[in-house]
Design an enzyme around this catalytic site. Sequence first.
Site, short mmCIF file in Angstrom:
data_model
loop_
_atom_site.label_atom_id
_atom_site.label_comp_id
_atom_site.label_asym_id
_atom_site.label_seq_id
_atom_site.Cartn_x
_atom_site.Cartn_y
_atom_site.Cartn_z
CE LYS A 102 0.53 6.00 15.60
NZ LYS A 102 0.69 6.89 16.73
CB CYS A 160 10.37 -5.66 23.00
SG CYS A 160 11.89 -5.13 22.23
P1 NAD Z 1 1.22 -0.30 21.06
O1 NAD Z 1 1.01 -1.50 20.24
O2 NAD Z 1 0.16 0.11 21.99
O3 NAD Z 1 1.53 0.98 20.17
C1 NAD Z 1 2.50 0.96 19.14
C2 NAD Z 1 2.08 1.91 18.06
O4 NAD Z 1 0.86 1.44 17.48
C3 NAD Z 1 1.81 3.33 18.54
O5 NAD Z 1 2.31 4.25 17.60
C4 NAD Z 1 0.30 3.38 18.61
O6 NAD Z 1 -0.23 4.68 18.44
C5 NAD Z 1 -0.11 2.48 17.46
N1 NAD Z 1 -1.44 1.92 17.62
C6 NAD Z 1 -2.11 1.69 18.78
N2 NAD Z 1 -3.34 1.21 18.50
C7 NAD Z 1 -3.46 1.14 17.16
C8 NAD Z 1 -4.50 0.73 16.28
N3 NAD Z 1 -5.68 0.32 16.73
N4 NAD Z 1 -4.26 0.77 14.95
C9 NAD Z 1 -3.09 1.20 14.47
N5 NAD Z 1 -2.07 1.64 15.26
C10 NAD Z 1 -2.25 1.59 16.59
O7 NAD Z 1 2.61 -0.57 21.78
P2 NAD Z 1 3.35 0.33 22.84
O8 NAD Z 1 2.52 0.29 24.08
O9 NAD Z 1 3.71 1.65 22.27
O10 NAD Z 1 4.73 -0.45 23.04
C11 NAD Z 1 4.81 -1.52 23.88
C12 NAD Z 1 4.86 -2.82 23.13
O11 NAD Z 1 5.86 -2.75 22.09
C13 NAD Z 1 5.29 -3.98 23.99
O12 NAD Z 1 4.49 -5.11 23.74
C14 NAD Z 1 6.72 -4.25 23.55
O13 NAD Z 1 7.15 -5.55 23.82
C15 NAD Z 1 6.68 -3.90 22.11
N6 NAD Z 1 8.03 -3.55 21.60
C16 NAD Z 1 8.65 -4.43 20.74
C17 NAD Z 1 9.92 -4.15 20.26
C18 NAD Z 1 10.60 -5.10 19.31
O14 NAD Z 1 11.57 -4.69 18.66
N7 NAD Z 1 10.16 -6.33 19.18
C19 NAD Z 1 10.56 -2.98 20.63
C20 NAD Z 1 9.90 -2.10 21.48
C21 NAD Z 1 8.62 -2.41 21.96
#
Ligand code: NAD
Length: 498
Positions: free
Chosen positions: A192, A303
């Site tokens: 997804k 991140c």
């Molecule tokens: P997000 O948590 O909003 O979304 C990530 C994924 O989760 C998306 O596919 C989204 O559709 C899904 N999602 C959102 N709400 C959901 C729910 N209620 N239930 C199930 N799935 C849901 O994150 P983002 O805004 O896409 O990315 C930014 C965040 O990701 C930042 O906090 C960043 O630090 C983190 N990040 C971490 C890494 C790592 O390797 N540690 C790498 C990249 C990004």
Amino acid sequence: MTTANSSPLSVQQVFELAKQGKLFAGNLIVGGKPAKTVDNTTPIDNSVIGQIADGTADDVDVAVKAARECFESGEWKDKHPAERKRIMQAWARLLEAHKDELSALDCIDAGKPISECLNTDLPATIETFNWYAESVDKVFGKVAPTGTDAFSWVVKEPIGVVGAVLPWNFPAQMFAWKVAPALIMGNSVIVKPAELTSLSAYRMIELAYQAGVPKAALQMVCGRGETVGQAIGLHPDIDVVSFTGSTEVGRLFLQYSAQSNLKEIVLELGGKSPQIVFDDAILDDDAIDNMLAAAFWNMSENCSCGSRLLVHHSKKAELLAKLTEKLGAWQLGDPRDENVSLGPMIEQAHFDKVMNHIKTAQNEGAKLITGGHSVNIGSGWYVEPTIFDEVDSQMTLFKQEVFGPVLAVTTFDVDNDAIALANDSDYGLAASFYTQNLGRALKVANAIKAGTVSINGFSEGDITTPFGGYKQSGFGGRDNGLEALEQYCQTKTVWVVR
Ligand code: NAD
């Protein structure tokens, strides 16, 4: 619109299709029905660049059934590891041939600078597929020290059906980090992508099928987090969810698991990573470039962003002067321009969040050194790279992840204070520090609570080394390196008793 077997497009051809609103990402589900589609816009100027599927929980259900059947049939899992490797290498070659096209898709979809997509993201993505392809026929089991009256071996078996839930900040690369190790181990994978960035994932999966990956072994459901993401989290027949995204949504996946089948959950989450500049640090061009890259690379939508700069008081004036001078060369603008280093924020809601952080930092007494404003180009979601000095550890900017170009500078006097400040965070994803003293380097590297520590530069490691976080930056496993394979396996012990 591209078709499954069309030849690779150039960067300009993708940009032209985007202008015509013809880029498409749909679900890729065996036996699935066509999904409702919604407009997909680009953060560059908020124009409609095409359509994407808006999947549902039913789509997830259909995909899981096909994935399970594929797994149990052995169609992919029981192929000889060398055959899975050959197919994945063929896929990597197709990705290489489509590098420009995929780069342009990520640029237009996420607003990422095209130069970074071409020179960093896609090369790393392709390397990830090649590396995991090569790893699969070199993973051995173990023989237990049983003595002579029994014999026992321990093997890793694929776990089954994998859900990979992705963020928007490195669309192609995060796809590779999850899909390559999960698939090569023989699992069936359902991806997804983030709803804001589905284009490159769609094209990469089309190329996987061309390379010979069975369709039911790799499917995609596009759509929103609260529908498709939640359905993956709650599905009773998914064995593991590997998630990268925010800490807030990561917590939800632990709840989904508890409420459903106790599926394994692996979380790669947010960060508030420190960069420490000690009094003996050499502040040459290379060091300054590394610090700026840590702080502002990918518009800081990263991140492992080094968003807290902890500097010895004797170095602060020199450091701030050099940082602001070199930051002047970072061009903010349309990310389709190869000279641009900083594009827009991913969407308006995120832009608003970043601008609120800037306002809050000013209200709480931080001193603005440079930046601090939005710039009205295209969509208007462009934020100047911003540095605040005099940020203390009680301020919001010290504690909360901004995920936008805002660097917080804090001063210290002695090493132990620097270490305490570095560890004063709910997160622990990455850290970097600058010193010429080997003894200090060893002490600080050991004392810092973070998954990746870099000395005299900024690095996330590479595909050979595990990546993930301490504390609230991660849970349950690591991406990258051979460690990532662990996420997608079960351990089985076999005893020959007599
Ligand atoms: P997000 O948590 O909003 O979304 C990530 C994924 O989760 C998306 O596919 C989204 O559709 C899904 N999602 C959102 N709400 C959901 C729910 N209620 N239930 C199930 N799935 C849901 O994150 P983002 O805004 O896409 O990315 C930014 C965040 O990701 C930042 O906090 C960043 O630090 C983190 N990040 C971490 C890494 C790592 O390797 N540690 C790498 C990249 C990004």
